[in-house]
Design a protein around this motif. Structure first.
Motif, mmCIF file in Angstrom:
data_model
loop_
_atom_site.group_PDB
_atom_site.id
_atom_site.type_symbol
_atom_site.label_atom_id
_atom_site.label_comp_id
_atom_site.label_asym_id
_atom_site.label_seq_id
_atom_site.Cartn_x
_atom_site.Cartn_y
_atom_site.Cartn_z
ATOM 1 N N GLY A 1 90.053 44.836 27.581
ATOM 2 C CA GLY A 1 89.215 43.816 28.205
ATOM 3 C C GLY A 1 88.776 44.139 29.617
ATOM 4 N N VAL A 2 88.949 45.396 30.055
ATOM 5 C CA VAL A 2 88.556 45.784 31.409
ATOM 6 C C VAL A 2 87.158 46.390 31.354
ATOM 7 C CG1 VAL A 2 89.093 47.229 33.392
ATOM 8 C CG2 VAL A 2 90.955 46.189 32.080
ATOM 9 N N ARG A 3 86.198 45.718 31.991
ATOM 10 C CA ARG A 3 84.797 46.165 31.998
ATOM 11 C C ARG A 3 84.274 46.405 33.400
ATOM 12 N NH1 ARG A 3 82.815 40.941 30.385
ATOM 13 N NH2 ARG A 3 84.609 40.502 31.712
ATOM 14 N N ILE A 4 84.669 45.532 34.354
ATOM 15 C CA ILE A 4 84.225 45.663 35.740
ATOM 16 C C ILE A 4 85.422 45.477 36.673
ATOM 17 C CG2 ILE A 4 81.831 44.947 35.360
ATOM 18 C CD1 ILE A 4 82.592 42.174 36.328
ATOM 19 N N GLY A 5 85.393 46.206 37.795
ATOM 20 C CA GLY A 5 86.516 46.136 38.714
ATOM 21 C C GLY A 5 86.096 46.308 40.159
ATOM 22 N N LEU A 6 87.047 46.094 41.052
ATOM 23 C CA LEU A 6 86.856 46.228 42.494
ATOM 24 C C LEU A 6 87.952 47.134 43.029
ATOM 25 C CD1 LEU A 6 85.624 45.374 45.260
ATOM 26 C CD2 LEU A 6 87.183 43.408 45.219
ATOM 27 N N ASP A 7 87.551 48.159 43.794
ATOM 28 C CA ASP A 7 88.496 49.077 44.424
ATOM 29 C C ASP A 7 88.471 48.838 45.924
ATOM 30 O OD1 ASP A 7 90.291 51.088 44.876
ATOM 31 O OD2 ASP A 7 88.856 52.725 44.621
ATOM 32 N N ILE A 8 89.599 48.459 46.491
ATOM 33 C CA ILE A 8 89.685 48.109 47.915
ATOM 34 C C ILE A 8 90.168 49.328 48.699
ATOM 35 C CG2 ILE A 8 90.815 46.632 49.620
ATOM 36 C CD1 ILE A 8 91.065 44.509 47.434
ATOM 37 N N GLY A 9 89.336 49.777 49.666
ATOM 38 C CA GLY A 9 89.691 50.955 50.454
ATOM 39 C C GLY A 9 89.745 52.183 49.584
ATOM 40 N N GLY A 10 88.667 52.439 48.820
ATOM 41 C CA GLY A 10 88.684 53.434 47.757
ATOM 42 C C GLY A 10 88.408 54.859 48.152
ATOM 43 N N GLY A 11 88.528 55.217 49.431
ATOM 44 C CA GLY A 11 88.350 56.612 49.835
ATOM 45 C C GLY A 11 86.989 57.153 49.449
ATOM 46 N N SER A 12 86.971 58.280 48.748
ATOM 47 C CA SER A 12 85.708 58.930 48.385
ATOM 48 C C SER A 12 85.185 58.483 47.032
ATOM 49 C CB SER A 12 85.885 60.457 48.402
ATOM 50 O OG SER A 12 86.869 60.849 47.454
ATOM 51 N N GLY A 13 85.828 57.482 46.428
ATOM 52 C CA GLY A 13 85.303 56.897 45.192
ATOM 53 C C GLY A 13 85.833 57.502 43.912
ATOM 54 N N SER A 14 86.924 58.267 43.957
ATOM 55 C CA SER A 14 87.417 58.945 42.751
ATOM 56 C C SER A 14 87.979 57.957 41.730
ATOM 57 C CB SER A 14 88.482 59.984 43.114
ATOM 58 O OG SER A 14 87.882 61.067 43.804
ATOM 59 N N PHE A 15 88.548 56.845 42.177
ATOM 60 C CA PHE A 15 89.024 55.846 41.214
ATOM 61 C C PHE A 15 87.841 55.278 40.424
ATOM 62 C CE2 PHE A 15 89.888 51.414 40.068
ATOM 63 C CZ PHE A 15 90.994 51.591 39.256
#
Length: 420
Positions: A264-278
């Motif tokens: 059920g995971v479609r959209i998410g938020l990454d807090i302090g995500g560095g260069s965006g690798s997550f």
């Protein structure tokens, strides 16, 4: 209830709060009304023991006395309200930008003007005017704000993104809009999506002004943060194995966490995500992730965008610009450490909880705790939200950016409960 007004230009934002001072003013006003009525009752019900002309004289004298008392009470109320407003302004830190000061940029004055709606009151929203939005702490940095707002209208904007970021980091957020053209950078060598996710980003795709390093080779030799040690090297560094290969028990893998979400995971938020690798790893799995970042010592936002991902240029002091219950997953690491008082972390955690849907996952990834006491404080805070602990691992890691010593690290996957 007391009312605190933040006046910016001609616009007014009101903040309601109960205070002992406002209660005291209310009591004073009630007392004044009772006193006035008692004087009136005395004046008009006194027994007539004197001749008519003396009675008329005494009545006139009583009315004059009442008027004097009422005027005195009104002056006291006015003075008390002014003192209350000043006390609350000093207590809360809300100030007014004095547009009459000689160093205020003319464009700032234009931006802060309220705009009356041409057809009057809007029937759907109830508003009658458009009021510009500017962070309340901008008043404390009005000189820097005026520098930011000094430019030629319809001309080229100054190359001053670093000034804007200084204002944001000082709490002057949101910033006012500007009527000038931002500097453009020729984006040379961008790859099509999804190839862009793991291809090297060229030095000519970003704006290096205001930064110590002028290329990615320089940045990859630095330890910028716990999440960014060589994080711009997508070929030979650790980034190309992050979230798919773990180095310790605290390193959870993307596929394992997604399995906990039951598809059920479609959209998410990454807090302090560095260069965006997550976000890139999640994009490989058809999950859209917004990466919250600032350009502290490096062009993080442009780098993330060059990878075909969504950077959100926002400080963690700002309320997330998303509606309630919209994300299936929120990922955070040591960027969650906002420092300062515990209340600051509580406000951030409540905002994370607000944007995360019921049943959604909160992934706390290798959060460095300075000591056992900090770990216990964070644990107690998390437990107050009533999340289900799907994974919970406490370990130790070398703080390669800070102390250089082993520190307590917490990794967890938590599921938000359904609240009624």
């Amino acid at each position: 209830m007391g009312s605190v007004s933040l006046k910016i230009g001609d616009g007014t934002a009101r903040f309601q709060r109960a205070t002992l001072c406002s209660s005291a003013v209310n009591i004073l006003m009630i007392f004044s009304v009772i006193t006035t009525n008692l004087f009136a009752l005395y004046a008009f019900t006194a027994s007539p023991k004197h001749p008519h002309h003396l009675l008329h004289h005494h009545a006139h004298k009583n009315i004059s006395l009442i008027s004097e008392q009422v005027s005195l009470i009104l002056r006291e109320i006015d003075l008390s309200q002014k003192k209350l407003a000043q006390m609350e302004k000093e207590l809360l830190g809300y100030e007014s930008i004095d547009l009459s000061r000689p160093n205020i940029a003319s464009e700032l004055k234009v931006f802060l003007q309220r705009q009356e709606l041409p057809l009057g009151k809007d029937s759907r929203t109830g508003i009658t005017e458009m009021v510009p939005s500017v962070g309340h702490t901008c008043e404390k940095n009005s000189d820097l704000l005026s520098q930011f707002m000094s430019y030629k209208v319809f001309g080229a904007c100054p190359d001053d993104w670093s000034v804007a970021q200084k204002l944001i980091l000082k709490g002057c957020e949101p910033l006012p809009r500007r009527r000038c053209f931002a500097k453009t950078v020729s984006k040379v060598g961008l790859y099509p999506f999804p190839d862009s996710l793991w291809k090297p980003v060229g030095n000519k795709t970003v704006n290096w002004s205001g930064l110590g390093c002028k290329n990615f080779e320089c940045l990859n030799s630095k330890r910028l943060s716990r999440e960014c040690i060589g994080c711009f090297d997508l070929v030979h560094g650790n980034e190309n194995v992050r979230f798919v290969k773990g180095k310790s028990k605290n390193d959870f893998l993307v596929d394992d966490v997604l399995a906990l979400g039951g598809g059920g995971v479609r959209i998410g938020l990454d807090i302090g995500g560095g260069s965006g690798s997550f976000a890139a790893r999640m994009a490989d799995r058809n999950v859209t992730v917004v990466t919250n970042t600032l350009n502290v010592d490096a062009p993080f936002s442009e780098f993330i965008a060059a990878r075909g991902l969504f950077p959100l240029y926002l400080s963690l002091d700002h309320r997330f610009p998303f509606y309630d219950n919209v994300f299936d997953l929120v990922h955070a690491s040591s960027g969650l450490d906002v420092g300062g008082k515990s209340e600051k972390l509580e406000f951030l955690m409540f905002d994370i909880d607000r944007v995360l849907r019921a049943g959604g996952l909160f992934w706390l990834d290798n959060f460095f705790c300075a000591n056992e006491e900090n770990k216990q404080a964070l644990t107690r805070l998390i437990e107050r939200f009533g999340y289900k602990k799907l994974k919970w691992v406490v370990g130790e890691k070398i703080d390669s950016v800070g102390s250089g010593k082993p520190e307590v690290v917490l990794s967890a996957v938590l599921q938000k409960p359904v609240r009624v």
